[in-house]
Write a protein that holds these residues in place. Structure first.
Motif: not given
Length: 223
Positions: A155-163
């Motif tokens: 919650r209140n986070q973005n999906i990882s853009l490094t993995h």
């Protein structure tokens, strides 16, 4: 001593070498020393690098690296996506292996992008979770290549853009994220109507050098 069989064998060997040279896209010098192999990973996930079927390194997302050779011989290189792991301990995305073939150049360079994967173009969803729940992700829902992962987007986070997890891209691609323990379900599909800029549509973002070749979508907002 009958030298005719030896003469025939030598002829066959020569024809075999000639055939190998004909199949090569570059002139081949069999005694040359190959100096290096450079790989450029444009994906938003680490990839495993193989040389002659043996893993030699894990190349992080959006990273370039040169590997010294300094040897004579035949070298084949390949790469495989290293998907993030879901709650069940299994890969939360596809892990295709791409073959780069035999290295002929003394200093070879390879760039790995989202349209280089075997089996078709791949993509990764860029999800922004603005809800009060953790989200679970399913790709290509109700399609032949549906992928139900146990990847959790907190919650209140973005999906990882490094993995990031990757999935196959086609005209009916979609992403479904549902609230774990909550009632919300969010559905994103390919924009086939020409409408752009909507957070409800899947659109590949190649607009900037930061994401070119990564196959990442425009932001998908759950709120």
């Amino acid at each position: 001593m009958n030298r005719f069989p030896l003469f025939c064998a030598a002829c066959l060997l020569g024809l075999g070498i000639a055939a190998c040279v004909d199949e090569s896209p570059n002139p081949v010098v069999f005694d040359q020393v190959l100096q290096s192999t450079t790989l450029r990973n444009r994906l938003l996930t680490p990839i495993i690098i193989f040389r002659n079927s043996t893993p030699i390194d894990t190349l992080e997302a959006r990273t370039d690296r040169s590997y010294p050779l300094g040897e004579k011989g035949v070298f084949r290189h390949a790469w495989r996506i290293l998907a993030p792991v879901g709650l069940d301990g299994k890969p939360a995305g596809i892990e295709p292996t791409g073959e780069l073939g035999i290295q002929y150049a003394i200093n070879a360079e390879y760039t790995i992008e989202n349209d280089d994967a075997p089996g078709g173009t791949i993509f990764t969803p860029r999800v922004a979770n603005l809800t009060g729940f953790d989200l679970n992700l399913t790709a290509n829902y109700h399609e032949s290549n549906e992928f139900r992962s146990t990847l959790v987007i907190p919650r209140n986070q973005n999906i990882s853009l490094t993995h990031s997890p990757y999935f196959y891209w086609h005209s009916s691609s979609n992403i479904v994220v549902d609230e774990i323990g909550g009632p919300g379900v969010y559905y994103f599909k390919r924009d086939t109507s020409g409408i752009s800029g909507s957070a409800r549509y899947l659109q590949i973002d190649d607009s900037t050098s930061s994401y070119k070749g990564a196959g990442v979508t425009m932001p998908l907002v759950a709120f």
